[in-house]
Each structure stands twice: as C-alpha cells, then as structure tokens.
Design a protein around this motif. Structure first.
Motif, PDB file in Angstrom:
ATOM      1  N   TYR A 168      10.547 -11.475  36.059  1.00 11.47           N
ATOM      2  CA  TYR A 168      10.458 -12.759  36.760  1.00 11.47           C
ATOM      3  C   TYR A 168      11.149 -13.833  35.923  1.00 11.47           C
ATOM      4  O   TYR A 168      11.109 -13.803  34.700  1.00 11.47           O
ATOM      5  CB  TYR A 168       9.003 -13.200  36.943  1.00 11.47           C
ATOM      6  CG  TYR A 168       8.184 -12.373  37.893  1.00 11.47           C
ATOM      7  CD1 TYR A 168       7.739 -11.109  37.530  1.00 11.47           C
ATOM      8  CD2 TYR A 168       7.855 -12.857  39.150  1.00 11.47           C
ATOM      9  CE1 TYR A 168       6.976 -10.340  38.400  1.00 11.47           C
ATOM     10  CE2 TYR A 168       7.092 -12.102  40.028  1.00 11.47           C
ATOM     11  CZ  TYR A 168       6.660 -10.843  39.646  1.00 11.47           C
ATOM     12  OH  TYR A 168       5.910 -10.088  40.511  1.00 11.47           O
ATOM     13  N   ARG A 207       5.950  -8.536  34.212  1.00  8.99           N
ATOM     14  CA  ARG A 207       4.562  -8.328  34.618  1.00  8.99           C
ATOM     15  C   ARG A 207       4.500  -7.416  35.821  1.00  8.99           C
ATOM     16  O   ARG A 207       5.485  -7.240  36.546  1.00  8.99           O
ATOM     17  CB  ARG A 207       3.902  -9.663  34.955  1.00  8.99           C
ATOM     18  CG  ARG A 207       4.471 -10.336  36.171  1.00  8.99           C
ATOM     19  CD  ARG A 207       3.968 -11.763  36.306  1.00  8.99           C
ATOM     20  NE  ARG A 207       2.704 -11.902  36.992  1.00  8.99           N
ATOM     21  CZ  ARG A 207       2.591 -12.140  38.305  1.00  8.99           C
ATOM     22  NH1 ARG A 207       3.644 -12.205  39.074  1.00  8.99           N
ATOM     23  NH2 ARG A 207       1.387 -12.304  38.831  1.00  8.99           N
ATOM     24  N   VAL A 208       3.328  -6.898  36.048  1.00 10.99           N
ATOM     25  CA  VAL A 208       3.071  -6.141  37.264  1.00 10.99           C
ATOM     26  C   VAL A 208       2.803  -7.153  38.371  1.00 10.99           C
ATOM     27  O   VAL A 208       2.043  -8.105  38.162  1.00 10.99           O
ATOM     28  CB  VAL A 208       1.852  -5.218  37.078  1.00 10.99           C
ATOM     29  CG1 VAL A 208       1.541  -4.478  38.384  1.00 10.99           C
ATOM     30  CG2 VAL A 208       2.087  -4.238  35.937  1.00 10.99           C
ATOM     31  N   PRO A 209       3.408  -7.013  39.532  1.00  9.40           N
ATOM     32  CA  PRO A 209       3.156  -7.960  40.627  1.00  9.40           C
ATOM     33  C   PRO A 209       1.690  -8.002  41.009  1.00  9.40           C
ATOM     34  O   PRO A 209       0.974  -7.005  40.879  1.00  9.40           O
ATOM     35  CB  PRO A 209       3.997  -7.412  41.781  1.00  9.40           C
ATOM     36  CG  PRO A 209       5.009  -6.549  41.148  1.00  9.40           C
ATOM     37  CD  PRO A 209       4.382  -5.997  39.909  1.00  9.40           C
ATOM     38  N   ASN A 210       1.257  -9.134  41.474  1.00  9.44           N
ATOM     39  CA  ASN A 210      -0.141  -9.339  41.813  1.00  9.44           C
ATOM     40  C   ASN A 210      -0.414  -8.988  43.271  1.00  9.44           C
ATOM     41  O   ASN A 210      -0.830  -9.817  44.054  1.00  9.44           O
ATOM     42  CB  ASN A 210      -0.545 -10.784  41.538  1.00  9.44           C
ATOM     43  CG  ASN A 210      -2.034 -11.016  41.740  1.00  9.44           C
ATOM     44  OD1 ASN A 210      -2.832 -10.113  41.528  1.00  9.44           O
ATOM     45  ND2 ASN A 210      -2.399 -12.210  42.142  1.00  9.44           N
ATOM     46  N   TYR A 211      -0.180  -7.768  43.637  1.00  5.30           N
ATOM     47  CA  TYR A 211      -0.516  -7.337  44.982  1.00  5.30           C
ATOM     48  C   TYR A 211      -1.919  -6.739  44.945  1.00  5.30           C
ATOM     49  O   TYR A 211      -2.176  -5.778  44.261  1.00  5.30           O
ATOM     50  CB  TYR A 211       0.505  -6.323  45.486  1.00  5.30           C
ATOM     51  CG  TYR A 211       1.906  -6.888  45.556  1.00  5.30           C
ATOM     52  CD1 TYR A 211       2.983  -6.202  45.004  1.00  5.30           C
ATOM     53  CD2 TYR A 211       2.153  -8.124  46.151  1.00  5.30           C
ATOM     54  CE1 TYR A 211       4.261  -6.726  45.055  1.00  5.30           C
ATOM     55  CE2 TYR A 211       3.423  -8.657  46.198  1.00  5.30           C
ATOM     56  CZ  TYR A 211       4.482  -7.954  45.645  1.00  5.30           C
ATOM     57  OH  TYR A 211       5.747  -8.469  45.684  1.00  5.30           O
ATOM     58  N   GLY A 254      -4.520  -8.902  44.289  1.00  2.00           N
ATOM     59  CA  GLY A 254      -5.323 -10.004  43.775  1.00  2.00           C
ATOM     60  C   GLY A 254      -6.205  -9.687  42.600  1.00  2.00           C
ATOM     61  O   GLY A 254      -7.186 -10.372  42.349  1.00  2.00           O
ATOM     62  N   SER A 255      -5.863  -8.639  41.848  1.00  2.46           N
ATOM     63  CA  SER A 255      -6.739  -8.282  40.732  1.00  2.46           C
ATOM     64  C   SER A 255      -6.272  -8.854  39.402  1.00  2.46           C
ATOM     65  O   SER A 255      -6.997  -8.855  38.432  1.00  2.46           O
ATOM     66  CB  SER A 255      -6.827  -6.763  40.611  1.00  2.46           C
ATOM     67  OG  SER A 255      -5.539  -6.232  40.360  1.00  2.46           O
ATOM     68  N   GLN A 256      -5.051  -9.308  39.363  1.00  3.34           N
ATOM     69  CA  GLN A 256      -4.513  -9.872  38.125  1.00  3.34           C
ATOM     70  C   GLN A 256      -3.414 -10.826  38.530  1.00  3.34           C
ATOM     71  O   GLN A 256      -3.035 -10.889  39.684  1.00  3.34           O
ATOM     72  CB  GLN A 256      -3.957  -8.757  37.243  1.00  3.34           C
ATOM     73  CG  GLN A 256      -2.824  -7.974  37.906  1.00  3.34           C
ATOM     74  CD  GLN A 256      -2.310  -6.840  37.057  1.00  3.34           C
ATOM     75  OE1 GLN A 256      -2.592  -6.766  35.887  1.00  3.34           O
ATOM     76  NE2 GLN A 256      -1.561  -5.947  37.656  1.00  3.34           N
ATOM     77  N   GLY A 257      -2.877 -11.542  37.588  1.00  2.00           N
ATOM     78  CA  GLY A 257      -1.794 -12.369  38.064  1.00  2.00           C
ATOM     79  C   GLY A 257      -1.261 -13.409  37.129  1.00  2.00           C
ATOM     80  O   GLY A 257      -0.259 -14.018  37.445  1.00  2.00           O
ATOM     81  N   ASN A 258      -1.930 -13.657  35.991  1.00  2.00           N
ATOM     82  CA  ASN A 258      -1.461 -14.753  35.167  1.00  2.00           C
ATOM     83  C   ASN A 258      -0.084 -14.461  34.595  1.00  2.00           C
ATOM     84  O   ASN A 258       0.297 -13.329  34.359  1.00  2.00           O
ATOM     85  CB  ASN A 258      -2.440 -15.053  34.037  1.00  2.00           C
ATOM     86  CG  ASN A 258      -2.669 -13.852  33.146  1.00  2.00           C
ATOM     87  OD1 ASN A 258      -3.240 -12.870  33.584  1.00  2.00           O
ATOM     88  ND2 ASN A 258      -2.200 -13.929  31.912  1.00  2.00           N
ATOM     89  N   LEU A 259       0.669 -15.533  34.429  1.00  2.08           N
ATOM     90  CA  LEU A 259       1.985 -15.465  33.803  1.00  2.08           C
ATOM     91  C   LEU A 259       1.830 -15.725  32.313  1.00  2.08           C
ATOM     92  O   LEU A 259       1.094 -16.618  31.908  1.00  2.08           O
ATOM     93  CB  LEU A 259       2.909 -16.516  34.417  1.00  2.08           C
ATOM     94  CG  LEU A 259       3.182 -16.371  35.914  1.00  2.08           C
ATOM     95  CD1 LEU A 259       3.895 -17.603  36.445  1.00  2.08           C
ATOM     96  CD2 LEU A 259       4.014 -15.127  36.187  1.00  2.08           C
TER      97      LEU A 259
END
Lengths: 114, 111
Positions: free
Chosen positions: A34, A91-95, A97-102
């Motif tokens: 990203y 990062r692993v995409p946040n599909y 909704g279990s994780q997501g911070n940059l």
C-alpha cells in the motif's frame, strides 16, 4: 516496526516523473503493498495498493517486482502539490474486519521543485 | 459524499483537564481507526473500532485514554487528565472495509 525500507528524501523536477522506491524483502505471500502520502499537516491520503501485478489509477502507478521484494510508486507528471511524505506499507488486507491498522515507517519526503 | 470529519480542529487544554476528540466517518463506513502523530514523528496506531465494538486497542495507552464508536453519532477519543506529552495531532480514518480515508486531524495542545 515497519516492514519496509525507503530513502529518507528525494527531489523531483516539476513535470517530470517521480519514482519512489520501496524495499520489502520479508513480504509474505498474502501481504499487499500500500502507498499513502501525507502533505504537510494534513491527514494521510490513500494512493494505491497491489499484490503482484502492476496497478494504475488516476493518481499513480505501482510497479511490483516479480519476486515481490521491492516496488516503485510512479507519479507520472509531478506537480508542486505532490510535495509530501510518501509511505510504503505492507499488510494483509482487512477483509473480514479482524485487523486493519496501518504501520507507518518514516517514509520518503518528496520535494517537487519548479 | 463528505469526507471524514474531525472536530475540533484545534484544541487547547490545561494539564489535568479532559480532551474529547470527535470523528464522523464517511457515509457507509463502519470501521474507524485513531492514530496519533507526535511532533516530528510518524503516525502511530491507537485503536480500531467498528460500530459499538473495540476490535483492536493494542496501541492505546493503558491509562487515561478511551475510545468509543456508538451505534449513533461520531466516534469519540477521550483523554482524561491530559499531560504535556499528550500534545500531538490525532487523526481518525474511516474505512468501508480495507482502504482507509483520513480526516484532517485534531491538534491538541496541552499547556
């Protein structure tokens, strides 16, 4: 810690292409690359992301090497308004909704000069 | 479609007071993130929320800081008994699922 390495600063002449490199030699198979940028004092702005194929949108192009250990963000015709700090993030995409911070590293400070 | 809204844009608090920062996500976005940027430093993740749930608060200081994202209304980042070290820019981002769209930030100054 960020999983990427970027040069601390770069200059680019207005109207020329800006090529911003990023090394991510430990990238995992399910991680995407990203790019975000932060113009002085503003909130970061999403630019583009990709997995392994080259990607292009209205803002930029993303070139990812075949081994996925590095990538280059290309701004085809840089303007003074592109002066900003550019962040490369893997990062692993946040599909789901279990994780997501940059995780932001230090980025590359791009200065576009007239 | 309006972007992510944050208010106030600037907030001055004396040591020991409370600071409340608000974030209204983009329409249709149910994910909210808060980040903090100390002067001359990079952005650091604080907390990730979905409606009425805290998903990840691993970046939140253990004391004085709390966050919520109620069913109705904006997300709130609350800092109790502020200290000078809390002076920073606080950014929220909203997301429909993956890409994050950032607001203009709230600059907190503790005097």
């Amino acid at each position: 810690d960020a999983k990427t390495t970027q040069p601390p600063s770069m200059d680019c002449a207005e109207g020329r292409a800006a090529n911003l490199p990023c090394n991510h030699s430990t990238i995992s198979g399910n991680e995407y690359v990203y790019w975000y940028r932060q113009i002085h004092s503003q909130g970061p702005q999403y630019i583009i992301h990709g997995l392994k194929n080259n990607e292009t949108n209205e803002m930029a192009s993303l070139i990812i090497t075949e081994d996925r250990k590095s990538s280059t963000l290309i701004l085809p015709h840089a303007t003074l308004r592109d002066t900003a700090v550019y962040y490369c993030i893997v990062r692993v995409p946040n599909y789901g909704g279990s994780q997501g911070n940059l995780i932001f590293g230090k980025g590359t400070k791009l200065s576009v000069k007239p | 479609n309006a972007g992510v809204m944050q208010n106030p844009r600037h907030l001055v608090r004396r040591r020991g007071q409370e600071a409340r920062l608000r974030c209204s996500p983009m329409k249709g976005h149910s994910h909210v993130y808060w980040y903090r940027q100390l002067p001359e430093e990079g952005l650091k993740f604080m907390v990730y929320l979905q409606k009425e749930n805290i998903i990840d608060e691993s970046g939140m200081p253990k004391e004085r800081f709390s966050a919520e994202f109620p069913k109705e209304g904006p997300s709130i980042l609350r800092i109790q008994q502020v200290v000078r070290g809390d002076s920073a820019a606080y950014f929220c981002a909203s997301s429909p699922e993956d890409e994050q769209y950032f607001g203009p930030g709230t600059r907190l100054t503790v005097t």
